[in-house]
Design a protein around this motif. Structure first.
Motif, PDB file in Angstrom:
ATOM      1  N   ALA A  67      18.384  46.980  40.473  1.00 45.11           N
ATOM      2  CA  ALA A  67      18.789  46.977  39.062  1.00 45.11           C
ATOM      3  C   ALA A  67      18.291  45.706  38.378  1.00 45.11           C
ATOM      4  O   ALA A  67      17.763  45.754  37.256  1.00 45.11           O
ATOM      5  CB  ALA A  67      20.311  47.086  38.947  1.00 45.11           C
ATOM      6  N   GLU A  68      18.430  44.572  39.061  1.00 50.23           N
ATOM      7  CA  GLU A  68      17.943  43.312  38.487  1.00 50.23           C
ATOM      8  C   GLU A  68      16.425  43.334  38.352  1.00 50.23           C
ATOM      9  O   GLU A  68      15.879  42.840  37.371  1.00 50.23           O
ATOM     10  CB  GLU A  68      18.371  42.112  39.333  1.00 50.23           C
ATOM     11  CG  GLU A  68      17.950  40.792  38.725  1.00 50.23           C
ATOM     12  CD  GLU A  68      18.298  39.565  39.553  1.00 50.23           C
ATOM     13  OE1 GLU A  68      18.194  38.454  39.002  1.00 50.23           O
ATOM     14  OE2 GLU A  68      18.664  39.702  40.744  1.00 50.23           O
ATOM     15  N   VAL A  69      15.742  43.936  39.330  1.00 53.17           N
ATOM     16  CA  VAL A  69      14.282  44.051  39.248  1.00 53.17           C
ATOM     17  C   VAL A  69      13.909  44.778  37.960  1.00 53.17           C
ATOM     18  O   VAL A  69      13.037  44.333  37.203  1.00 53.17           O
ATOM     19  CB  VAL A  69      13.695  44.792  40.474  1.00 53.17           C
ATOM     20  CG1 VAL A  69      12.198  45.046  40.283  1.00 53.17           C
ATOM     21  CG2 VAL A  69      13.926  44.008  41.754  1.00 53.17           C
ATOM     22  N   GLY A  70      14.576  45.893  37.679  1.00 55.37           N
ATOM     23  CA  GLY A  70      14.289  46.666  36.480  1.00 55.37           C
ATOM     24  C   GLY A  70      14.533  45.870  35.201  1.00 55.37           C
ATOM     25  O   GLY A  70      13.715  45.905  34.277  1.00 55.37           O
ATOM     26  N   GLU A  71      15.645  45.151  35.150  1.00 55.38           N
ATOM     27  CA  GLU A  71      15.951  44.341  33.962  1.00 55.38           C
ATOM     28  C   GLU A  71      14.898  43.265  33.751  1.00 55.38           C
ATOM     29  O   GLU A  71      14.420  43.047  32.626  1.00 55.38           O
ATOM     30  CB  GLU A  71      17.327  43.687  34.118  1.00 55.38           C
ATOM     31  CG  GLU A  71      18.486  44.657  34.080  1.00 55.38           C
ATOM     32  CD  GLU A  71      19.801  44.006  34.498  1.00 55.38           C
ATOM     33  OE1 GLU A  71      19.874  42.764  34.534  1.00 55.38           O
ATOM     34  OE2 GLU A  71      20.745  44.751  34.797  1.00 55.38           O
ATOM     35  N   LEU A  72      14.529  42.581  34.829  1.00 59.23           N
ATOM     36  CA  LEU A  72      13.545  41.502  34.725  1.00 59.23           C
ATOM     37  C   LEU A  72      12.161  42.038  34.364  1.00 59.23           C
ATOM     38  O   LEU A  72      11.436  41.405  33.582  1.00 59.23           O
ATOM     39  CB  LEU A  72      13.498  40.707  36.027  1.00 59.23           C
ATOM     40  CG  LEU A  72      14.732  39.842  36.290  1.00 59.23           C
ATOM     41  CD1 LEU A  72      14.767  39.349  37.733  1.00 59.23           C
ATOM     42  CD2 LEU A  72      14.772  38.655  35.318  1.00 59.23           C
ATOM     43  N   GLY A 102       5.867  49.450  41.265  1.00 53.07           N
ATOM     44  CA  GLY A 102       5.567  50.348  42.373  1.00 53.07           C
ATOM     45  C   GLY A 102       6.440  50.088  43.583  1.00 53.07           C
ATOM     46  O   GLY A 102       6.944  51.026  44.213  1.00 53.07           O
ATOM     47  N   GLN A 103       6.644  48.825  43.897  1.00 49.54           N
ATOM     48  CA  GLN A 103       7.509  48.481  45.028  1.00 49.54           C
ATOM     49  C   GLN A 103       8.939  48.953  44.776  1.00 49.54           C
ATOM     50  O   GLN A 103       9.598  49.464  45.682  1.00 49.54           O
ATOM     51  CB  GLN A 103       7.484  46.969  45.263  1.00 49.54           C
ATOM     52  CG  GLN A 103       6.166  46.461  45.802  1.00 49.54           C
ATOM     53  CD  GLN A 103       6.114  44.943  45.818  1.00 49.54           C
ATOM     54  OE1 GLN A 103       6.368  44.279  44.822  1.00 49.54           O
ATOM     55  NE2 GLN A 103       5.769  44.398  46.969  1.00 49.54           N
ATOM     56  N   ARG A 104       9.396  48.776  43.551  1.00 48.38           N
ATOM     57  CA  ARG A 104      10.753  49.228  43.219  1.00 48.38           C
ATOM     58  C   ARG A 104      10.859  50.747  43.330  1.00 48.38           C
ATOM     59  O   ARG A 104      11.813  51.274  43.893  1.00 48.38           O
ATOM     60  CB  ARG A 104      11.144  48.784  41.809  1.00 48.38           C
ATOM     61  CG  ARG A 104      12.581  49.176  41.456  1.00 48.38           C
ATOM     62  CD  ARG A 104      12.932  48.807  40.056  1.00 48.38           C
ATOM     63  NE  ARG A 104      12.352  49.797  39.168  1.00 48.38           N
ATOM     64  CZ  ARG A 104      12.660  49.931  37.894  1.00 48.38           C
ATOM     65  NH1 ARG A 104      13.515  49.114  37.334  1.00 48.38           N
ATOM     66  NH2 ARG A 104      12.105  50.841  37.155  1.00 48.38           N
ATOM     67  N   SER A 105       9.861  51.458  42.821  1.00 45.05           N
ATOM     68  CA  SER A 105       9.878  52.925  42.897  1.00 45.05           C
ATOM     69  C   SER A 105       9.907  53.396  44.343  1.00 45.05           C
ATOM     70  O   SER A 105      10.656  54.309  44.691  1.00 45.05           O
ATOM     71  CB  SER A 105       8.661  53.514  42.168  1.00 45.05           C
ATOM     72  OG  SER A 105       8.772  53.307  40.779  1.00 45.05           O
ATOM     73  N   VAL A 106       9.096  52.785  45.189  1.00 44.88           N
ATOM     74  CA  VAL A 106       9.078  53.152  46.607  1.00 44.88           C
ATOM     75  C   VAL A 106      10.444  52.880  47.233  1.00 44.88           C
ATOM     76  O   VAL A 106      10.977  53.705  47.970  1.00 44.88           O
ATOM     77  CB  VAL A 106       7.949  52.411  47.354  1.00 44.88           C
ATOM     78  CG1 VAL A 106       8.100  52.555  48.861  1.00 44.88           C
ATOM     79  CG2 VAL A 106       6.584  52.933  46.897  1.00 44.88           C
ATOM     80  N   ALA A 107      11.033  51.728  46.924  1.00 43.01           N
ATOM     81  CA  ALA A 107      12.350  51.377  47.474  1.00 43.01           C
ATOM     82  C   ALA A 107      13.422  52.365  47.023  1.00 43.01           C
ATOM     83  O   ALA A 107      14.387  52.616  47.750  1.00 43.01           O
ATOM     84  CB  ALA A 107      12.738  49.962  47.070  1.00 43.01           C
ATOM     85  N   GLU A 108      13.236  52.941  45.833  1.00 43.22           N
ATOM     86  CA  GLU A 108      14.192  53.927  45.322  1.00 43.22           C
ATOM     87  C   GLU A 108      13.896  55.342  45.814  1.00 43.22           C
ATOM     88  O   GLU A 108      14.599  56.283  45.451  1.00 43.22           O
ATOM     89  CB  GLU A 108      14.182  53.915  43.782  1.00 43.22           C
ATOM     90  CG  GLU A 108      14.743  52.638  43.190  1.00 43.22           C
ATOM     91  CD  GLU A 108      14.595  52.547  41.685  1.00 43.22           C
ATOM     92  OE1 GLU A 108      15.327  51.743  41.076  1.00 43.22           O
ATOM     93  OE2 GLU A 108      13.744  53.259  41.100  1.00 43.22           O
TER      94      GLU A 108
END
Length: 196
Positions: A67-72, A102-108
């Motif tokens: 969530a913090e990744v997305g906000e930042l 991309g890293q966030r999407s993969v993690a999700e």
């Protein structure tokens, strides 16, 4: 301090933050990126702010706070968009942002989206002409991992070989060894071809 000295200090702090994160010290990295962002913000340096915020997003990704990744990333994008669309610096910043997305999407678990974003990262680094070979290799390694996860083995192997070519002119021995080990484990024939 003058604007030039402030910008240099902000850059150094961002680089120190990156080094701390790569050495497994996320708290130190977070502090360095925060100090960099503060200096860049006081100076009105949009580029410095974008780099510092992307660094903070890297720490959040390390800490698995998606969530913090997305906000930042949203905040970083606001600063990135102040740069001319076709400038080398804009492409380099886009490359870093797309890689984190991309890293966030993969993690999700959104693998197809992650593959698309990592491809955009690779394209942005190519367009920038200023991205470091190490950053390009890291992006390619992430892309290969996502491709393996989606069953695209042959394409992933080619991407890993491209990552190794990117590292040829660098002293990033640890990263090179990791990518070589991954290539060897995934495709011994491709690894032998690369080694030859």
């Amino acid at each position: 301090l003058g604007p030039e000295r402030t910008a240099v200090r902000a850059q150094i702090l961002s680089h120190l933050g990156t080094c701390a994160l790569e050495r497994g010290r996320p708290k130190e990295a977070r502090a360095r990126f925060a100090a960099s962002a503060e200096l860049a913000g006081e100076d009105g340096d949009e580029v410095g702010l974008a780099f510092a915020i992307l660094g903070q997003a890297s720490v959040a990704l390390h800490d698995e706070d998606l969530a913090e990744v997305g906000e930042l990333l949203g905040e970083a994008r606001n600063h990135i968009e102040t740069q001319p669309a076709q400038s080398a610096l804009r492409h380099a910043l886009d490359g870093l942002a797309f890689r984190l997305e991309g890293q966030r999407s993969v993690a999700e678990g959104r693998l197809e989206m992650g593959v698309s974003e990592l491809r955009l990262s690779r394209e942005s680094f190519v367009l920038s002409g200023v991205g470091s070979p190490v950053e390009k290799a890291k992006t390619l390694r992430e892309l290969a991992s996502a491709l393996f996860a989606t069953g695209r083995r042959d394409e992933a192997v080619l991407v890993l070989r491209d990552a190794l070519r990117s590292l040829d002119a660098t002293a990033a021995d640890s990263l090179r060894a990791d990518v070589e080990a991954e290539l060897q484990a995934r495709s011994r024939d491709s690894w032998l071809l690369h080694a030859a």
